[in-house]
Scaffold this motif. Structure first.
Motif, PDB file in Angstrom:
ATOM      1  N   SER A   1       0.852  -1.178   0.000  1.00 22.39           N
ATOM      2  CA  SER A   1       0.000   0.000   0.000  1.00 22.39           C
ATOM      3  C   SER A   1       0.893   1.234   0.000  1.00 22.39           C
ATOM      4  CB  SER A   1      -0.944   0.008   1.206  1.00 22.39           C
ATOM      5  OG  SER A   1      -0.216  -0.103   2.405  1.00 22.39           O
ATOM      6  N   ILE A   2       0.342   2.345  -0.437  1.00 23.71           N
ATOM      7  CA  ILE A   2       1.093   3.597  -0.538  1.00 23.71           C
ATOM      8  C   ILE A   2       0.545   4.591   0.468  1.00 23.71           C
ATOM      9  CG2 ILE A   2       1.771   5.486  -2.062  1.00 23.71           C
ATOM     10  CD1 ILE A   2       1.289   3.561  -4.424  1.00 23.71           C
ATOM     11  N   GLY A   3       1.436   5.157   1.259  1.00 27.22           N
ATOM     12  CA  GLY A   3       1.050   6.187   2.213  1.00 27.22           C
ATOM     13  C   GLY A   3       1.611   7.529   1.773  1.00 27.22           C
ATOM     14  N   VAL A   4       0.740   8.455   1.447  1.00 27.31           N
ATOM     15  CA  VAL A   4       1.135   9.779   0.960  1.00 27.31           C
ATOM     16  C   VAL A   4       1.014  10.779   2.103  1.00 27.31           C
ATOM     17  CG1 VAL A   4       0.739  11.568  -0.760  1.00 27.31           C
ATOM     18  CG2 VAL A   4       0.191   9.181  -1.293  1.00 27.31           C
ATOM     19  N   LEU A   5       2.133  11.352   2.510  1.00 20.02           N
ATOM     20  CA  LEU A   5       2.109  12.374   3.554  1.00 20.02           C
ATOM     21  C   LEU A   5       1.842  13.729   2.914  1.00 20.02           C
ATOM     22  CD1 LEU A   5       4.407  10.084   4.529  1.00 20.02           C
ATOM     23  CD2 LEU A   5       4.327  11.583   6.515  1.00 20.02           C
ATOM     24  N   ALA A   6       0.716  14.325   3.271  1.00 21.77           N
ATOM     25  CA  ALA A   6       0.297  15.582   2.646  1.00 21.77           C
ATOM     26  C   ALA A   6       1.211  16.721   3.082  1.00 21.77           C
ATOM     27  CB  ALA A   6      -1.148  15.883   3.012  1.00 21.77           C
ATOM     28  N   GLN A   7       1.851  17.344   2.113  1.00 23.03           N
ATOM     29  CA  GLN A   7       2.674  18.534   2.352  1.00 23.03           C
ATOM     30  C   GLN A   7       1.971  19.785   1.850  1.00 23.03           C
ATOM     31  OE1 GLN A   7       5.764  18.071   3.964  1.00 23.03           O
ATOM     32  NE2 GLN A   7       4.913  16.002   4.146  1.00 23.03           N
ATOM     33  N   GLU A   8       0.840  19.591   1.197  1.00 24.23           N
ATOM     34  CA  GLU A   8       0.112  20.685   0.574  1.00 24.23           C
ATOM     35  C   GLU A   8      -1.355  20.605   0.982  1.00 24.23           C
ATOM     36  OE1 GLU A   8       2.541  20.127  -3.601  1.00 24.23           O
ATOM     37  OE2 GLU A   8       1.378  18.537  -2.666  1.00 24.23           O
ATOM     38  N   SER A   9      -2.145  21.517   0.482  1.00 28.12           N
ATOM     39  CA  SER A   9      -3.577  21.501   0.740  1.00 28.12           C
ATOM     40  C   SER A   9      -4.303  21.925  -0.531  1.00 28.12           C
ATOM     41  CB  SER A   9      -3.931  22.441   1.903  1.00 28.12           C
ATOM     42  OG  SER A   9      -3.517  23.770   1.617  1.00 28.12           O
ATOM     43  N   GLY A  10      -5.630  21.872  -0.489  1.00 23.11           N
ATOM     44  CA  GLY A  10      -6.430  22.343  -1.609  1.00 23.11           C
ATOM     45  C   GLY A  10      -6.167  21.600  -2.900  1.00 23.11           C
TER      46      GLY A  10
ATOM     47  N   TYR B   1      -3.700  16.383   8.166  1.00 24.44           N
ATOM     48  CA  TYR B   1      -4.446  16.869   9.319  1.00 24.44           C
ATOM     49  C   TYR B   1      -5.607  17.739   8.832  1.00 24.44           C
ATOM     50  CZ  TYR B   1      -1.312  20.973   8.875  1.00 24.44           C
ATOM     51  OH  TYR B   1      -0.602  22.051   8.422  1.00 24.44           O
ATOM     52  N   GLU B   2      -6.569  17.973   9.700  1.00 27.55           N
ATOM     53  CA  GLU B   2      -7.869  18.500   9.303  1.00 27.55           C
ATOM     54  C   GLU B   2      -7.787  19.789   8.494  1.00 27.55           C
ATOM     55  OE1 GLU B   2     -10.309  18.792  12.765  1.00 27.55           O
ATOM     56  OE2 GLU B   2     -10.503  16.616  13.009  1.00 27.55           O
ATOM     57  N   GLU B   3      -6.902  20.691   8.870  1.00 21.74           N
ATOM     58  CA  GLU B   3      -6.863  21.994   8.212  1.00 21.74           C
ATOM     59  C   GLU B   3      -6.325  21.938   6.782  1.00 21.74           C
ATOM     60  OE1 GLU B   3      -4.828  24.877  10.539  1.00 21.74           O
ATOM     61  OE2 GLU B   3      -6.217  24.774  12.229  1.00 21.74           O
ATOM     62  N   GLN B   4      -5.810  20.787   6.370  1.00 20.75           N
ATOM     63  CA  GLN B   4      -5.231  20.690   5.027  1.00 20.75           C
ATOM     64  C   GLN B   4      -6.272  20.459   3.940  1.00 20.75           C
ATOM     65  OE1 GLN B   4      -2.116  17.740   6.151  1.00 20.75           O
ATOM     66  NE2 GLN B   4      -0.723  19.091   5.047  1.00 20.75           N
ATOM     67  N   GLY B   5      -7.505  20.181   4.294  1.00 23.47           N
ATOM     68  CA  GLY B   5      -8.487  19.956   3.245  1.00 23.47           C
ATOM     69  C   GLY B   5      -9.880  19.712   3.776  1.00 23.47           C
TER      70      GLY B   5
ATOM     71  N   THR C   1      -1.234  -4.354   4.869  1.00 19.89           N
ATOM     72  CA  THR C   1      -0.569  -4.973   3.731  1.00 19.89           C
ATOM     73  C   THR C   1       0.819  -5.438   4.170  1.00 19.89           C
ATOM     74  OG1 THR C   1       0.191  -2.775   3.036  1.00 19.89           O
ATOM     75  CG2 THR C   1      -1.781  -3.646   1.955  1.00 19.89           C
ATOM     76  N   THR C   2       1.440  -6.306   3.375  1.00 14.94           N
ATOM     77  CA  THR C   2       2.749  -6.851   3.745  1.00 14.94           C
ATOM     78  C   THR C   2       3.804  -5.745   3.783  1.00 14.94           C
ATOM     79  OG1 THR C   2       2.127  -8.923   2.659  1.00 14.94           O
ATOM     80  CG2 THR C   2       4.451  -8.623   3.207  1.00 14.94           C
ATOM     81  N   PHE C   3       3.749  -4.854   2.807  1.00 15.74           N
ATOM     82  CA  PHE C   3       4.694  -3.745   2.726  1.00 15.74           C
ATOM     83  C   PHE C   3       3.925  -2.433   2.580  1.00 15.74           C
ATOM     84  CE2 PHE C   3       6.575  -7.490   0.694  1.00 15.74           C
ATOM     85  CZ  PHE C   3       7.747  -7.646   1.430  1.00 15.74           C
ATOM     86  N   PHE C   4       4.557  -1.337   2.969  1.00 15.89           N
ATOM     87  CA  PHE C   4       3.962  -0.029   2.698  1.00 15.89           C
ATOM     88  C   PHE C   4       5.048   0.936   2.245  1.00 15.89           C
ATOM     89  CE2 PHE C   4       4.910  -0.104   7.233  1.00 15.89           C
ATOM     90  CZ  PHE C   4       5.478   1.141   7.496  1.00 15.89           C
ATOM     91  N   TYR C   5       4.677   1.821   1.345  1.00 16.14           N
ATOM     92  CA  TYR C   5       5.596   2.770   0.722  1.00 16.14           C
ATOM     93  C   TYR C   5       5.219   4.174   1.184  1.00 16.14           C
ATOM     94  CZ  TYR C   5       8.364   4.782  -3.191  1.00 16.14           C
ATOM     95  OH  TYR C   5       9.292   5.456  -3.958  1.00 16.14           O
ATOM     96  N   LEU C   6       6.108   4.820   1.918  1.00 20.13           N
ATOM     97  CA  LEU C   6       5.877   6.179   2.391  1.00 20.13           C
ATOM     98  C   LEU C   6       6.488   7.182   1.419  1.00 20.13           C
ATOM     99  CD1 LEU C   6       6.636   5.823   6.230  1.00 20.13           C
ATOM    100  CD2 LEU C   6       4.390   5.944   5.117  1.00 20.13           C
ATOM    101  N   ILE C   7       5.635   8.048   0.856  1.00 17.35           N
ATOM    102  CA  ILE C   7       6.104   9.104  -0.019  1.00 17.35           C
ATOM    103  C   ILE C   7       5.393  10.401   0.382  1.00 17.35           C
ATOM    104  CG2 ILE C   7       6.777   7.666  -1.965  1.00 17.35           C
ATOM    105  CD1 ILE C   7       4.117   8.118  -3.214  1.00 17.35           C
ATOM    106  N   ARG C   8       5.664  11.489  -0.336  1.00 24.83           N
ATOM    107  CA  ARG C   8       5.100  12.790   0.006  1.00 24.83           C
ATOM    108  C   ARG C   8       4.317  13.345  -1.173  1.00 24.83           C
ATOM    109  NH1 ARG C   8       9.289  16.346   3.338  1.00 24.83           N
ATOM    110  NH2 ARG C   8       8.737  17.830   1.714  1.00 24.83           N
ATOM    111  N   SER C   9       3.374  14.221  -0.872  1.00 21.75           N
ATOM    112  CA  SER C   9       2.534  14.770  -1.931  1.00 21.75           C
ATOM    113  C   SER C   9       3.286  15.737  -2.831  1.00 21.75           C
ATOM    114  CB  SER C   9       1.310  15.457  -1.325  1.00 21.75           C
ATOM    115  OG  SER C   9       1.699  16.593  -0.559  1.00 21.75           O
ATOM    116  N   ASP C  10       4.428  16.264  -2.386  1.00 23.42           N
ATOM    117  CA  ASP C  10       5.198  17.184  -3.238  1.00 23.42           C
ATOM    118  C   ASP C  10       6.237  16.452  -4.080  1.00 23.42           C
ATOM    119  OD1 ASP C  10       6.746  16.550  -1.033  1.00 23.42           O
ATOM    120  OD2 ASP C  10       7.352  18.598  -0.585  1.00 23.42           O
ATOM    121  N   LEU C  11       6.118  15.126  -4.166  1.00 25.05           N
ATOM    122  CA  LEU C  11       6.989  14.307  -5.016  1.00 25.05           C
ATOM    123  C   LEU C  11       6.220  13.779  -6.215  1.00 25.05           C
ATOM    124  CD1 LEU C  11       8.883  12.082  -2.418  1.00 25.05           C
ATOM    125  CD2 LEU C  11       9.940  13.764  -3.934  1.00 25.05           C
TER     126      LEU C  11
END
Length: 303
Positions: free
Chosen positions: A28-37, A60-64, A100-110
């Motif tokens: 599974s892919i986990g996207v850490l939000a660095q942006e909003s809107g 977090y709540e204020e991001q969208g 899931t067996t594995f998870f991939y941490l990436i960022r929204s600005d990538l």
């Protein structure tokens, strides 16, 4: 104290639910939000095109506006924190909730230029059980970022030295910015990221140190390649934070001699309370920090 979050699960068709009932999905892919809107929405659209893996957005709540995002992206699971949370808190939540067996941490600005997870998963299945496989990173001008980190101790402070990645699989002390593919079960056996340490950088460094000292290496893999599409320079915040003594005591309060582990004082950043924890876990250490430095392979060395 653990950060509070809510989970808004994705919608799945009934056929997929039945097919997954008695087996675990691979990744599974986990996207850490660095942006909003709209910037965040654009990132979700882009990342959802790479592969048919479950997508989780950590924010977090204020991001969208969550109801609008859920309506627009029904195939996405949203893990929403009530307040801004550290990287470690978000990563731990991802590990707890992704199943899931594995998870991939990436960022929204990538943006991912090469998204070959096959080689990464093969590497994670190696006999030496890597704790994580990290991506090659570039800035917006396609210039490489020095994501390889080598261990070094300077005036009692663990101060890793950065190197540029090569075209070969290379060891690195920790996942740069926490980005990479993790095996979920091993991540949880290692107790994930230590939320008692403040600062994203120090949480990530602590995870890398524990992984290597417990015998689980971390590698950078060129076939995972991502680019910061709007950033020219990326700087880690290495300013001194609360929890430094905790990190250094776990990393430096063990000395291995003739294959046997002994407790020792960690130097200027010593915490006696954490030292008591280290004594209980002496058997987990497969090496000590000094041996790790002495045996470290510089970028370009053959594994």
């Amino acid at each position: 104290m653990k950060s509070k979050y809510q989970i808004f699960h994705r919608k799945q068709d009934i056929g997929r639910r039945i097919s997954l009932l008695h087996r675990e999905e691979t990744l599974s892919i986990g996207v850490l939000a660095q942006e909003s809107g709209e910037a965040l929405a654009s990132a979700i659209e882009s990342l959802s095109t790479y592969a048919n893996w479950p997508l989780h957005v950590l924010m977090y709540e204020e991001q969208g506006r969550i109801p609008e995002l859920r309506l627009r992206f029904p195939f996405v699971t949203f893990i929403v924190f009530s307040l801004p949370a550290t990287f470690g808190a978000m990563a731990n939540a991802m590990a707890n909730e992704c199943y899931t067996t594995f998870f991939y941490l990436i960022r929204s600005d990538l943006r991912c230029d090469v998204f070959d997870t096959t080689e990464a998963i093969e590497l994670l299945h190696r006999s030496d059980k890597p704790a994580a496989v990290t991506p090659f990173l570039e800035n917006r001008n396609h210039e490489p970022i020095p994501v390889i980190q080598a261990p070094m101790l300077k005036d009692g402070l663990i101060d890793p030295v950065p190197f540029f990645a090569t075209k070969e699989i290379s060891p690195t002390l920790y996942p740069y910015l926490g980005l990479g593919i993790y095996e979920r079960a091993l991540f949880q056996r290692l107790r994930g990221f230590d939320e008692q340490i403040e600062g994203d950088y120090w949480q990530i460094l602590d995870f890398g140190l524990r992984s290597w000292l417990y015998g689980y290496p971390i590698f950078n893999l060129p076939s995972l390649s991502c680019r910061f599409h709007h950033k020219q320079s990326i700087i880690e915040d290495r300013s001194l934070r609360e929890g430094l003594k905790r990190l250094h005591t776990k990393a430096l309060a063990v000395r291995q001699m003739n294959g046997k582990n002994y407790p020792k004082r960690a130097g200027k950043y010593h915490d006696p309370h954490v030292h008591a924890e280290v004594k209980k876990r002496l058997a987990l250490y497969k090496t000590d920090f000094q041996q790790l430095v002495d045996q470290w392979q510089a970028p370009g060395d053959v594994l």
